[in-house]
Design a protein around this motif. Structure first.
Motif, PDB file in Angstrom:
ATOM      1  N   LEU A  38      23.575  50.063   0.363  1.00 43.90           N
ATOM      2  CA  LEU A  38      24.442  49.158  -0.396  1.00 43.90           C
ATOM      3  C   LEU A  38      23.656  47.961  -0.926  1.00 43.90           C
ATOM      4  N   GLY A  39      22.777  47.416  -0.074  1.00 44.27           N
ATOM      5  CA  GLY A  39      21.899  46.338  -0.537  1.00 44.27           C
ATOM      6  C   GLY A  39      21.041  46.830  -1.690  1.00 44.27           C
ATOM      7  N   GLY A  40      20.565  48.074  -1.570  1.00 46.05           N
ATOM      8  CA  GLY A  40      19.750  48.677  -2.613  1.00 46.05           C
ATOM      9  C   GLY A  40      20.524  48.863  -3.910  1.00 46.05           C
ATOM     10  N   TYR A  41      21.769  49.304  -3.802  1.00 47.52           N
ATOM     11  CA  TYR A  41      22.589  49.485  -5.006  1.00 47.52           C
ATOM     12  C   TYR A  41      22.862  48.152  -5.698  1.00 47.52           C
ATOM     13  N   ALA A  42      23.105  47.107  -4.894  1.00 51.57           N
ATOM     14  CA  ALA A  42      23.357  45.786  -5.500  1.00 51.57           C
ATOM     15  C   ALA A  42      22.137  45.359  -6.313  1.00 51.57           C
ATOM     16  N   PHE A  80      20.942  37.155 -11.617  1.00 54.82           N
ATOM     17  CA  PHE A  80      20.135  37.477 -10.446  1.00 54.82           C
ATOM     18  C   PHE A  80      20.713  36.865  -9.171  1.00 54.82           C
ATOM     19  N   ALA A  81      21.120  35.570  -9.263  1.00 52.30           N
ATOM     20  CA  ALA A  81      21.635  34.890  -8.068  1.00 52.30           C
ATOM     21  C   ALA A  81      22.891  35.598  -7.550  1.00 52.30           C
ATOM     22  N   PHE A  82      23.762  36.006  -8.492  1.00 50.40           N
ATOM     23  CA  PHE A  82      24.982  36.704  -8.093  1.00 50.40           C
ATOM     24  C   PHE A  82      24.633  38.023  -7.410  1.00 50.40           C
ATOM     25  N   ALA A  83      23.678  38.747  -8.008  1.00 50.53           N
ATOM     26  CA  ALA A  83      23.290  40.039  -7.437  1.00 50.53           C
ATOM     27  C   ALA A  83      22.721  39.860  -6.029  1.00 50.53           C
ATOM     28  N   MET A  84      21.913  38.797  -5.819  1.00 46.37           N
ATOM     29  CA  MET A  84      21.332  38.567  -4.502  1.00 46.37           C
ATOM     30  C   MET A  84      22.404  38.219  -3.468  1.00 46.37           C
ATOM     31  N   LEU A  85      23.426  37.475  -3.955  1.00 51.05           N
ATOM     32  CA  LEU A  85      24.547  37.157  -3.074  1.00 51.05           C
ATOM     33  C   LEU A  85      25.241  38.453  -2.638  1.00 51.05           C
ATOM     34  N   MET A  86      25.393  39.372  -3.587  1.00 51.56           N
ATOM     35  CA  MET A  86      26.050  40.647  -3.298  1.00 51.56           C
ATOM     36  C   MET A  86      25.217  41.499  -2.328  1.00 51.56           C
ATOM     37  N   PRO A  94      27.141  44.518   2.108  1.00 53.89           N
ATOM     38  CA  PRO A  94      26.975  45.100   3.447  1.00 53.89           C
ATOM     39  C   PRO A  94      27.682  44.262   4.511  1.00 53.89           C
ATOM     40  N   GLY A  95      27.631  42.940   4.360  1.00 50.74           N
ATOM     41  CA  GLY A  95      28.249  42.055   5.351  1.00 50.74           C
ATOM     42  C   GLY A  95      29.748  42.271   5.447  1.00 50.74           C
ATOM     43  N   ILE A  96      30.409  42.373   4.287  1.00 51.45           N
ATOM     44  CA  ILE A  96      31.872  42.537   4.303  1.00 51.45           C
ATOM     45  C   ILE A  96      32.252  43.919   4.826  1.00 51.45           C
ATOM     46  N   LEU A  97      31.502  44.941   4.419  1.00 51.39           N
ATOM     47  CA  LEU A  97      31.807  46.279   4.946  1.00 51.39           C
ATOM     48  C   LEU A  97      31.637  46.288   6.470  1.00 51.39           C
ATOM     49  N   LEU A 128      20.827  42.044   7.187  1.00 53.34           N
ATOM     50  CA  LEU A 128      19.375  42.253   7.217  1.00 53.34           C
ATOM     51  C   LEU A 128      19.026  43.604   6.594  1.00 53.34           C
ATOM     52  N   ALA A 129      19.833  44.619   6.936  1.00 54.40           N
ATOM     53  CA  ALA A 129      19.605  45.946   6.369  1.00 54.40           C
ATOM     54  C   ALA A 129      19.767  45.902   4.857  1.00 54.40           C
ATOM     55  N   GLY A 130      20.756  45.138   4.377  1.00 59.01           N
ATOM     56  CA  GLY A 130      20.986  45.008   2.943  1.00 59.01           C
ATOM     57  C   GLY A 130      19.787  44.387   2.241  1.00 59.01           C
ATOM     58  N   VAL A 131      19.205  43.348   2.848  1.00 58.63           N
ATOM     59  CA  VAL A 131      18.028  42.701   2.274  1.00 58.63           C
ATOM     60  C   VAL A 131      16.873  43.705   2.204  1.00 58.63           C
TER      61      VAL A 131
END
Lengths: 395, 253
Positions: free
Chosen positions: A86-90, A132-138, A143-146, A270-273
């Protein structure tokens, strides 16, 4: 002393400091050896290797995330690949929007796969990803919300052990099937690819690749420090307490589900990052990243390295992935058997992983040394009983 | 030990008409009894009498089908969960000693120390001098001062029981529920445990579930006999030992 005790969590972590030193060294050295050393030199590191090492560093961060919940809180997630993906898709969505009108179909707004599907407008959930900032927030929030919703439902219902593992596995499998659908709007089974640049820098340029590599190294170090801080705090001891005796922890008055939820969400982020750093380095993200086997592989990295230590997870991830690179090149057909074998061997014979074996060996050596110092006159090889046997035969 | 500002309730624990059934089997059947503030009470009964279920109901692990359970006169325990009830001031020791084996003795007590149980408070938690002194006091009380930095997993069975009692005490509860504290202890340890529990009572209410009659004798306190989920007899140990019904239940039909 008081100033020291604030940092005791870091200063007492001898193995961790060594690991950080090594990670720092390769984060600094590899770029120098790639950019500053001429290509025909023996010491030159090819850019291919830089990206490969960058990939390993992302996997190490992912393994760290899994060790935080599995090693310290006993939550065996067999679906952590989902948060990584999910982090990768964002990140992938941001990179897709960056392509703009340079795609095959030249549509300034829609990514190629949407034009191909005859879509007329951008789906609402793609809005904002050009920023970019929005995408990094996502990268952090999705992943955090899921993890929060998933954890809220399962931990509150006191789903633990193998049942939890099965549900996490089902979660990542369900996501994989969903992302395979073209209608989902994430590129179906092809996923997101053909990226051009990130923040205006060409993704295929050596400099950009090196920068992504350095960022991965920095992220791993920050991730390690964060995890070490968490497990060294009282919260970390509550986590261990939950792992060892969940109901005892409850009867002492801790809300076990809140603690699990906190650490699960942190781990998912962390996994998302890790996923977000991985995607620009490999140049593609597709639903295969959600496949259950990927999540199980993460568990193997941590088990092989040694769980519940943090640095064990990092070492395991790098070792196993180096092995994978080597063996899938040299003997592609045996790799899966080796992976399975590795899991069996580490479960049966290496409960503490590679790190545990090294520690045992060191301890034995220290004991032998101590023994030698106590009896300096005895010859090093002769054990007490064999020397008496020798005396008997001599007489 | 510490100044208590709370008012003294009429009943520390008030259990009235509690029934718990599992698939039609009544583990507790109209159980009623009260525990006064500062009282030491022993509960005995044959296997399956409902002793553990009773503890589960008081600590919020099992919700009763019927009946009232009140703590300090006004707090309805059936409305709270385990963590809440622990923080309200009820400590529980399990039958099998459960300490956190991969933490040190000191860390076990630090974990149980009364204080904020919130996630973020724990993340930035540091021990104050008073808290440190309190932990040291309890370590000395349970006789583990020399082994404070060893892992709890390295302790003997009896020592684990003591550490667990220490963990209960440091939570500063008003009511302690102690399930078979003397199980697996040497005679000397058993006598020491009885002495410790007698000292604790008075300031706090203590309910002890036990099989060992020697231990009950050493506790020298009122005894409640449970049978088939309800109270069969109450009185001194001599009285209940001479009770016809109790003899019948214990010696079999």
């Amino acid at each position: 002393m008081p100033a020291n005790s604030r940092l005791a969590w870091l200063l007492n972590d001898v193995a961790g400091k060594r690991l950080l030193a090594v990670v720092l060294a390769i984060t600094v050295l590899v770029p120098i050896l790639n950019l500053a050393v001429p290509a025909d030199s023996f010491f030159h590191v090819p850019t291919y290797w830089v990206s490969l090492l960058g990939k390993y560093l992302c996997f190490a961060l992912l393994a760290l995330a899994v060790d935080l919940i599995w090693g310290y809180c006993g939550i065996l997630s067999l679906g952590h690949g989902a948060f990584f993906a999910l982090g990768g898709y964002a990140m992938g969505m941001y990179l897709m929007r960056q392509i703009g009108d340079r795609g095959v179909y030249g549509n300034p707004l829609l990514p190629d796969f949407m034009v191909f599907l005859n879509w007329q407008e951008l789906p609402w959930y793609w809005y904002g990803f050009d920023n970019f900032a929005f995408a990094m927030l996502m990268v952090l929030l999705v992943p955090g919300i899921l993890a929060f919703v998933f954890g809220w439902l399962t931990f509150r219902s006191r789903v633990t052990g193998v049942y939890l593992s099965i549900i996490t596995q089902a979660m990542t499998y369900a996501l994989m099937l969903a992302f395979f659908q073209n209608d989902m709007g994430f590129g179906g089974n092809n996923g997101l690819t053909d990226f051009k640049d990130i923040l205006g820098f060409n993704l295929h340029a050596d400099n950009t690749k090196v920068a992504l590599y350095v960022l991965s190294g920095v992220a791993l170090m920050i991730g390690y420090l964060l995890c070490r801080f968490v497990v060294s705090s009282k919260l970390g001891r509550v986590l261990v307490s939950i792992r060892d005796a969940e109901s005892r922890t409850r009867f002492v008055g801790y809300r076990v589900e809140h603690y699990k939820l906190f650490v699960f969400v942190l781990s998912a982020m962390l996994a998302g990052v890790a996923g977000a750093l991985y995607v620009p380095q490999v140049g593609i993200i597709n639903p295969g990243e959600f496949s259950p086997i990927n999540s199980i592989e993460i568990i193997i990295w941590v088990a092989v390295g040694g769980r519940g230590l943090l640095y064990g997870a990092v070492i395991g991830a790098i070792l196993v992935n180096y092995g994978k690179t080597y063996f899938t090149g040299a003997f592609p057909e045996v790799w899966l058997f080796m992976l399975g074998g590795l899991f069996v061997v580490s479960t049966l014979f290496l409960p503490q992983g590679v790190v545990g074996v090294v520690q045992q060996w060191k301890q034995k050596r220290a004991e032998r040394k101590a023994f030698k110092q106590v009896t300096p006159s005895a010859s090093p090889q002769a054990k007490p009983d064999s020397s008496t046997a020798a005396v008997e035969t001599a007489s | 030990m510490n100044v208590r500002t709370k008012h003294i309730p009429q009943h520390m624990l008030y259990v009235n008409g509690v029934t718990v059934s599992f698939d039609g089997f009544k583990a507790l059947n109209n159980l009623s009894f009260v525990v006064a503030p500062g009282e030491l009470r022993a509960i005995i009964g044959p296997n399956g009498a409902g002793k553990t279920t009773m503890m589960d109901v008081i600590t919020g692990k099992v919700k009763p089908n019927q009946g009232d359970v009140f703590f300090r006169d006004t707090i309805d325990l059936t409305q709270h969960d385990e963590a809440d009830i622990a923080n309200l001031g009820i400590g529980r020791k399990f039958q099998k000693p459960t300490v956190i084996e991969s933490l040190s003795i000191f860390e076990n007590l630090e974990l149980a120390l009364v204080g904020n149980r919130g996630v973020f408070k724990s993340l930035f938690h540091t021990l104050s001098a008073t808290q440190l002194a309190r932990i040291n006091e309890i370590i000395a009380l349970v006789g583990l001062s020399e082994r404070r930095n060893e892992l709890a997993g390295a302790l003997s069975h009896g020592q684990k029981q003591w550490l667990e009692i220490g963990m209960l005490l440091i939570q500063d509860p008003d009511l302690l529920l102690v399930d078979e504290p003397a199980a697996g202890m040497t005679d000397h340890e058993t006598a020491m445990t009885a002495k410790l529990l007698r000292e604790i009572a008075g300031e706090r209410s203590v309910v002890v579930v036990e099989h060992d009659m020697e231990f009950i004798k050493a506790l020298d306190c009122p005894v409640t006999v449970l049978h088939e989920g309800r109270v069969l007899a109450e009185g001194t140990l001599d009285q209940v030992q001479n009770n016809e019904q109790v003899i019948e239940v214990y010696l079999g039909r």
